[in-house]
Design a protein around this motif. Structure first.
Motif, PDB file in Angstrom:
ATOM      1  N   SER A   1       5.513  -2.286   5.767  1.00  0.00           N
ATOM      2  CA  SER A   1       4.167  -2.411   6.354  1.00  0.00           C
ATOM      3  C   SER A   1       3.319  -1.327   6.551  1.00  0.00           C
ATOM      4  N   ALA A   2       3.877  -0.233   7.058  1.00  0.00           N
ATOM      5  CA  ALA A   2       2.851   1.251   6.990  1.00  0.00           C
ATOM      6  C   ALA A   2       2.324   1.418   5.567  1.00  0.00           C
ATOM      7  N   LEU A   3       3.353   1.339   4.525  1.00  0.00           N
ATOM      8  CA  LEU A   3       3.090   1.602   3.336  1.00  0.00           C
ATOM      9  C   LEU A   3       1.808   0.824   2.722  1.00  0.00           C
ATOM     10  N   VAL A   4       1.833  -0.229   3.047  1.00  0.00           N
ATOM     11  CA  VAL A   4       0.750  -1.172   2.650  1.00  0.00           C
ATOM     12  C   VAL A   4      -0.280  -0.966   3.442  1.00  0.00           C
ATOM     13  N   LYS A   5      -0.438  -0.689   4.544  1.00  0.00           N
ATOM     14  CA  LYS A   5      -1.464  -0.271   5.489  1.00  0.00           C
ATOM     15  C   LYS A   5      -2.276   0.889   4.844  1.00  0.00           C
ATOM     16  N   ASP A   6      -1.236   2.073   4.634  1.00  0.00           N
ATOM     17  CA  ASP A   6      -1.684   3.238   4.178  1.00  0.00           C
ATOM     18  C   ASP A   6      -2.436   3.141   2.797  1.00  0.00           C
ATOM     19  N   VAL A   7      -1.835   2.148   1.780  1.00  0.00           N
ATOM     20  CA  VAL A   7      -2.315   1.884   0.508  1.00  0.00           C
ATOM     21  C   VAL A   7      -3.584   1.060   0.571  1.00  0.00           C
ATOM     22  N   LEU A   8      -3.945   0.214   1.447  1.00  0.00           N
ATOM     23  CA  LEU A   8      -4.986  -0.406   1.853  1.00  0.00           C
ATOM     24  C   LEU A   8      -6.150   0.538   2.160  1.00  0.00           C
TER      25      LEU A   8
END
Length: 97
Positions: free
Chosen positions: A52-59
């Motif tokens: 989830s942290a990775l998706v948020k940073d990618v977005l």
């Protein structure tokens, strides 16, 4: 937790390097569009909110680069469904089910 997001353009993936392993989101970039195709978190990092942290940073990175998102990865699509503010990045006409 704060992890350092790496855009590995050669490997066509966003990465977190954590304790000697790599969590990643693979992508295909075509001009001003980005297709997020696959999210992968090593077993030893599962259940810690890394994906989830990775998706948020990618977005956040996609937004900063003013790209249009096509979420092909089911995890990314479900993240956007749970956080509808991110729908603003998704290509018009794509339904996040």
């Amino acid at each position: 937790m704060d992890y350092k997001l790496i855009d590995n353009t050669e490997g066509k993936q966003y990465e977190y390097h954590i304790d000697g392993v790599i969590a990643k989101i693979e992508y295909i970039r075509a001009k001003d569009k980005i297709y997020l195709t696959h999210t992968e978190v090593p077993k030893e990092l599962e259940g810690q909110g890394v994906a989830s942290a990775l998706v948020k940073d990618v977005l956040n990175d996609i937004e900063k680069k003013e790209l249009t998102l096509i979420p092909m990865c089911p995890f990314v699509a479900s993240y956007i469904k749970r956080h509808p503010d991110w729908k603003k990045l998704v290509l018009k006409g794509i339904n996040i089910a």
